[in-house]
Scaffold this active site. Structure first.
Site, short mmCIF file in Angstrom:
data_model
loop_
_atom_site.label_atom_id
_atom_site.label_comp_id
_atom_site.label_asym_id
_atom_site.label_seq_id
_atom_site.Cartn_x
_atom_site.Cartn_y
_atom_site.Cartn_z
N LEU A 1 0.69 -0.73 -0.04
CA LEU A 1 0.10 0.03 -0.37
C LEU A 1 0.78 1.62 0.18
CD1 LEU A 1 -3.21 -0.47 2.24
CD2 LEU A 1 -2.87 0.40 0.47
N HIS B 1 1.57 -8.00 1.28
CA HIS B 1 1.22 -7.97 2.90
C HIS B 1 0.35 -7.32 3.34
CE1 HIS B 1 1.64 -9.98 6.42
NE2 HIS B 1 1.67 -9.46 6.82
N GLY C 1 -8.09 -5.75 10.00
CA GLY C 1 -9.16 -4.99 11.00
C GLY C 1 -9.17 -3.65 10.53
N PHE D 1 -10.63 -0.25 18.64
CA PHE D 1 -9.64 -0.70 19.01
C PHE D 1 -9.22 -0.57 19.99
CE2 PHE D 1 -7.01 -2.98 15.13
CZ PHE D 1 -7.67 -3.62 14.04
N GLN E 1 7.04 -5.10 17.86
CA GLN E 1 5.40 -4.60 18.48
C GLN E 1 5.48 -6.64 18.34
OE1 GLN E 1 1.42 -4.15 16.22
NE2 GLN E 1 1.95 -2.48 18.62
N HIS F 1 1.60 -8.60 19.34
CA HIS F 1 0.65 -8.90 18.92
C HIS F 1 0.39 -10.34 20.09
CE1 HIS F 1 -3.46 -8.90 17.31
NE2 HIS F 1 -3.65 -7.53 17.12
N GLU G 1 -7.45 -7.41 15.95
CA GLU G 1 -7.45 -7.04 17.10
C GLU G 1 -8.96 -6.63 17.28
OE1 GLU G 1 -4.73 -4.53 17.58
OE2 GLU G 1 -6.02 -3.42 18.85
N ARG H 1 -1.19 -3.49 22.23
CA ARG H 1 -0.47 -3.70 22.01
C ARG H 1 0.44 -4.24 23.26
NH1 ARG H 1 -1.44 -3.68 15.94
NH2 ARG H 1 -3.59 -4.19 15.49
N HIS I 1 4.63 -9.15 14.96
CA HIS I 1 3.82 -9.00 14.60
C HIS I 1 4.60 -7.65 13.81
CE1 HIS I 1 0.03 -7.64 13.15
NE2 HIS I 1 -0.24 -6.53 13.49
N GLU J 1 5.73 0.86 6.45
CA GLU J 1 6.48 -0.52 8.27
C GLU J 1 8.04 -0.22 7.63
OE1 GLU J 1 4.76 -4.61 8.67
OE2 GLU J 1 6.11 -4.46 10.16
N ARG K 1 3.16 1.21 18.16
CA ARG K 1 1.95 1.33 17.28
C ARG K 1 0.57 0.57 17.25
NH1 ARG K 1 -0.49 -1.12 13.69
NH2 ARG K 1 0.60 -2.69 13.36
#
Lengths: 608, 266, 211
Positions: free
Chosen positions: A18, A46, A52, A140, A254, A256, A269, A300, A368, A393, A404
């Site tokens: 993206l 990915h 979410g 969230f 991070q 998850h 989530e 998280r 994650h 990312e 995050r």
């Protein structure tokens, strides 16, 4: 060897997720020539796996009433444990609503506000009839308002497909199944990349006025990760390889809270956002004991830590794959589970053979997201090398600091793509390329040489897959959720040895054409360098902040550590060098997050 | 709080091991082919390995590559049935390898690459290029004259419409419907169920301003929906469960109606 | 679009051909089933059958039916021919494909192409015989007894199979009904028709033997 294909363009985007595609769309709209390189067909990136949602303070739903960029800003800064760049966070939260609406204009079928009866946590929610048909939002973790815009169970998928449809519409060139091996640079400017075709194995040279790294995270450095197998931090490794571009906050990793045991596929989530509970081996809902206010929906890092803490205290459910806890969404009902959480139902059925309508889901915190990455300024320009940008990312733009928030990563890809894409276009128009032929040749020949050495086992016969498993094991065991000096020290020295060994890989299969083993062997030393930066950064940072939790330094230390780690890898060195820079605080001075360890201390220790 | 009398949930039973005391030895028969060496014809090669609990073909193929033959080529990305990379014929059935559990397979399993698509090597095929071509030919993007206004509130949409669009948009372009389609195997320009479904997604979308006539020219042809002879292998094999037969019938009826209307206005 | 295509282009062409295929197919099914009922008149006796034949004769229905069949079958073949794999190469691919994917609906299509081709030949013979000889219970029974039994049995089975599969595809392609229950309903209907046809044949055979 001097026969190779070469391509010239204005903007070279490495990575077709993206972030990369959004930036490419922006640059192409402004009249620039763009080539996007991708490991896989763009729609397989990915980004598509994000189920979410994407945060933007539209405030259309009843539970999001009164939301604003300011509230989103505070959630983001708190979530980051004051580790983020507040200028970036401000720019981001202000742009997010526009970015969401723009995606709607391009075709994303966002879930809309309806007057359907909704029960949340035992209470009925009444939507404003005036808002029916506007973009809805779900709850969230770590947010004061319901702010996460979504398309049923496939937000990332619809965003990526829509974005890619814009790439098609604009006629942007995409070369898929290629992998960048090195950046062409002279320590001052970047001129493009040397690239390997994964179909034929041929090497190519791409030269560009600006080069953009948008290759995503490095989740696969860890053995257990929710990430796709292509998330190997390749773009970060390219940047680090130059010797002049630093990686920021690599120790900020991070975990998850809910990876399904044992395939470690993500359970979004949204499961907890829509009202799911976490249960221990006695089927006791334990999160309210630790986090009376946010319960399962603290940030998280906090939820992951609480789960691990609870397991350590002896409340985990035993299994051959280690202890875990349960995620319970049965009370949400079959209809809700099979529409808004259908992806979860599918994952449970396909990969675990259970039905979440009637069964509990075994989950454990799993690597994650990488908050760290190629350090850039607010325009997305990488430190240390002109004509190089990074976003998404892969970058440390620094929106996320040390943790995050869920829903902020999809938002970052699109928002940063828009903002940084605009800066790339502006910048590229003013650059006049003057790449020297000899420089291209030099970089190309380095890679040709590497390939030959690997094929002929000239440097040794180390097994690439074995080294890789060792690296994964070191990070998973020693640089996980709970960290302390001993294990970190151990990890650093183990990685030091492993890096040395990775320079002596030899192929077992000959490595002809688009051979996968050759690809892995070309990638591994860079991956180990990233792992090294993570471990060393974690060892050096003697405090706890966000997802970086040191048992030997359990408190956040703003006096000494309100700063960002910058990891360099000097040319030819055998270990990284760490430097630090201050974190920009503009609006919100460090304080209490309202959840997590400090909140418990201040909530005068409710008995569990 | 230690109330032991709590009813245990179904999953608390110990089903982890799936009783692996007598682990099977699996034979995986894989088609090998390297287009760089066209003189070697495609052939089947047998590999053996021991089954493990919860094993999927993702695990199997990676194990084979890492431990037995490093030149083995196949594609995985998400390994969670989201990205559509790993479509292949598993004992003849087009499906996603990542979500195929070995416990559902016999002791000998044959893996072949998906037909129709260009072979890259072994089990790896170029689905990406095929789908990109179809997306371009069907102009699969929103066609609109309206210009985005960054300051305006978003245009409203009924949630049911959004859901319907999403239902079609869920296609992950894995190519299982194409590889299993007899027509796609003999007609190189046929856009298949995935292509028709993709167009249906835009036909359902009020934001797309294309007229019925334009859609008729796009898919009301023998390369589009009227190329389909109704074998429904697509509908039987879609690994994400898109109701492809309904989508094909919807487009077919819509096209017939457009043609009818066009005839009346002539 | 290429120039030549654009000049000769009619966007409705493929829809129309598809429509012709479907309508002609449906008409043939209707004809087939009516035909089965008509010949089943022999259940009621030789006289009933002959009366019906006479009735058809008086109103000139026999030649009309033949003309109707030639037109409809012609249209059906014309529309279907674009689908049938004509080249050897395509045939090879299709057979290999059907063997590969173990999918019953794909097999049924191959059989449909085969039965269709065979039906064309059988139907021509049948129509020629009937047109030449006219319709009469005695003639029919002596034909059936005199060696044509196998011919009619094959014709019956093939036409019923072809009709059933064809009908199934029409419904599948245009929607509306659940295709798995549709398959079951059509199988039952086809079996019934086959039974009716078989009984009819048997009666003719017995009549021929006793004559």
């Amino acid at each position: 060897m001097s026969h190779y294909d070469s391509y010239v363009t204005d903007v070279l985007v490495i990575g077709a997720g993206l972030a990369g595609e959004r930036a490419a769309v922006e640059a192409a709209t402004q009249g620039l020539n763009v080539i996007i390189l991708s490991l896989v067909p763009p729609r397989r990136s990915h980004s598509s796996a994000a189920q979410g949602g994407m945060q933007a303070s539209l405030g259309n739903t009843a539970m999001g009433k009164g939301d604003s960029p300011d509230v989103h800003f505070m959630d983001t800064v708190k979530g980051s444990d004051w580790g983020c760049d507040q200028d970036v966070a401000r720019l981001f939260v202000n742009t997010a609503p526009t970015a969401v609406r723009e995606m709607a204009h391009w075709g994303v079928p966002w879930t809309r506000v309806t007057m359907d009866k909704k029960i949340y946590d035992g209470k009925e929610i009444y939507e404003d009839p005036e808002k029916v048909g506007l973009i809805a939002a779900r709850n969230f973790g770590g947010t004061a308002k319901w702010r996460t815009c979504y398309t049923a169970d496939g937000t990332g998928h619809t965003l990526l497909y829509t974005m890619d449809s814009m790439v098609l519409k604009l006629g942007i060139t995409v070369h898929d199944r290629v992998e960048a091996l090195s950046l062409i640079h002279d320590d001052e400017q970047c001129y493009g990349a040397v690239v390997r075709c994964l179909r034929s194995g041929d090497l190519r040279v791409y030269t560009a006025k600006t080069t953009v790294i948008a290759t995503g995270g490095y989740g696969r450095l860890y053995g257990a990760s929710t990430n796709a197998i292509i998330n190997e931090g390749s773009g970060m490794a390219l940047a680090l390889d130059t010797g002049v571009v630093p990686l920021g906050n690599m120790e900020a990793v991070q975990f998850h809270p809910t990876g399904i045991v044992p395939s470690w596929i993500l359970i979004t989530e949204g499961a907890r956002g829509d009202g799911g509970y976490l249960l221990d081996k006695n089927l006791h809902r334990f999160m309210p004991d630790y986090e009376p206010v946010k319960k399962e929906l603290a940030s998280r890092d906090v939820v992951s830590r609480r789960i691990m803490q609870h397991i350590r205290d002896g409340y985990g459910v035993e299994s051959p794959y280690g202890e875990h806890v349960w995620l319970d969404i049965r009370h949400l009902g079959a209809k809700h589970i099979n529409t808004n959480l259908r992806e979860i139902a599918n994952i449970c059925k396909n990969f675990r053979g259970i039905d979440p309508v009637t069964d509990l889901i075994p989950v454990r915190p799993t690597q994650h997201y990488s908050m760290g990455g190629v350090r850039t300024n607010i325009d997305g320009q990488a430190y240390g090398l002109r004509n190089l940008f990074a976003l998404g990312e892969a970058a440390c733009w620094d929106l996320h600091g040390f943790n995050r928030l869920g829903g902020n990563s999809l938002a970052e890809t699109v928002v940063a793509g828009k903002i940084v894409g605009h800066q790339i276009a502006r910048y590229t128009k003013e650059v006049s390329p003057d790449v020297k032929f000899s420089l291209m040749e030099e970089h190309l020949h380095q890679q040709v040489d590497r390939v030959k050495r690997l094929q002929s086992c000239q440097d040794g016969t180390e097994n690439v897959y074995q080294l890789r498993r060792e690296m994964e094991g070191i990070l998973s065991r020693n640089v996980g959720i709970f960290r302390s000096e001993g294990p970190l020290q151990e990890a650093v020295s183990a990685l030091h040895d492993l890096y040395e060994r990775s320079l002596h890989i030899g192929l077992r299969g000959g490595g002809q054409g688009g051979d996968p083993e050759l690809g892995a062997a070309l990638r591994l030393p860079g991956m180990i360098r990233l792992a090294y930066c993570i471990a060393l950064g974690a060892l050096a940072r003697e405090e706890s902040r966000g997802s970086h939790f040191r048992e030997d330094f359990p408190k956040r230390d703003d006096e000494n550590w309100l700063k960002r780690t910058l990891a360099y890898w000097p040319p030819g060195a055998d270990s990284p060098v760490l430097q630090y820079e201050p974190v920009k605080i503009t609006e919100s001075p460090p304080g209490d997050r309202g959840y997590g360890e400090s909140s418990r201390a201040s909530a005068t220790d409710k008995p569990r | 709080m230690e109330n032991r009398a709590v009813l245990l949930p179904q999953t608390n039973r110990d089903d982890w091991g799936e009783n692996m005391m007598h682990a099977r030895t699996l034979t995986i028969r894989i088609m090998r082919y390297n287009p760089a060496e066209p003189e070697t014809k495609p052939y089947l090669q047998d590999f053996q390995l021991t089954e493990e609990p919860g094993m999927t073909l993702f695990v199997v193929l990676n194990k084979l590559r890492e431990e037995q033959d490093p030149t083995l080529r196949f594609d995985f990305v998400c390994r969670a049935a989201i990205c559509g990379s790993c479509g292949m014929l598993v004992n003849g059935k087009p499906t996603l390898a990542c979500k195929t559990l070995t416990k559902d397979l016999p002791e000998t399993t044959t893996l072949l690459p998906l037909p129709v698509f260009k072979l890259i090597g072994d089990l790896s095929v170029d689905t990406g290029v095929w789908f990109r071509d179809v997306s371009l030919r069907t102009e699969s993007w929103i066609h609109t004259d309206t210009v985005f206004d960054p300051d305006a509130e978003e245009e409203r949409m009924d949630n049911d419409v959004a859901q319907k669009i999403y239902e079609a948009e869920r296609c992950i372009e894995c190519g299982c419907c194409i590889g299993g389609c007899a027509t796609a195997n003999i007609k190189p320009n046929f856009i298949g169920a995935a292509g028709v479904n993709r167009v249906a997604r835009f036909m359902l979308d009020p934001r797309d301003q294309r007229t019925d006539r334009e859609y008729l020219e796009l898919v009301g042809t023998d390369d589009g929906v009227f190329g389909c002879v109704g074998l429904m292998a697509c509908d039987d094999n879609c690994p994400v469960g898109i109701p492809l037969r309904d989508q094909l019938a919807y487009v077919r009826r819509k096209m017939a109606q457009s043609a009818w209307n066009l005839g009346k206005t002539k | 679009m290429q120039l030549q295509k654009a000049m000769a282009h009619n966007p409705r062409m493929d829809v129309i051909v598809e429509g012709i295929q479907m309508v002609s197919g449906l008409l043939l099914v209707v004809f087939l089933w009516t035909h089965m009922l008509f010949v089943a008149a022999i259940w009621l006796g030789v006289n009933a059958f002959n009366t019906l034949a006479h009735f058809m004769d008086v109103f000139g229905l026999l030649p009309a039916t033949v003309v109707f069949l030639i037109l409809v079958i012609g249209a059906h073949i014309g529309a279907v021919i674009r689908r049938v794999p004509r080249q050897w190469q395509e045939q090879k691919i299709l057979w290999r494909h059907a063997k590969l994917i173990h999918h019953s609906d794909t097999w049924s299509w191959l059989f449909q192409a085969i039965t269709g081709t065979a039906l064309l030949a059988l139907a021509i013979v049948h129509m020629a015989v009937v047109t030449y000889g006219g319709i009469d219970a005695n003639l029919s029974s002596s034909r059936v007894h005199g060696g044509f039994l196998v011919f009619y049995a094959v014709l019956l089975l093939l036409s019923e199979y072809h009709a059933s599969v064809g009908l199934y595809r029409v419904f599948v392609k245009w929607g509306w009904v659940d295709r798995h229950s549709l398959k079951r309903v059509l199988t039952v209907v086809s079996l019934l028709t086959v039974v009716i046809g078989a009984v009819t044949l048997w009666i003719f055979y017995v009549l021929g033997a006793n004559a």
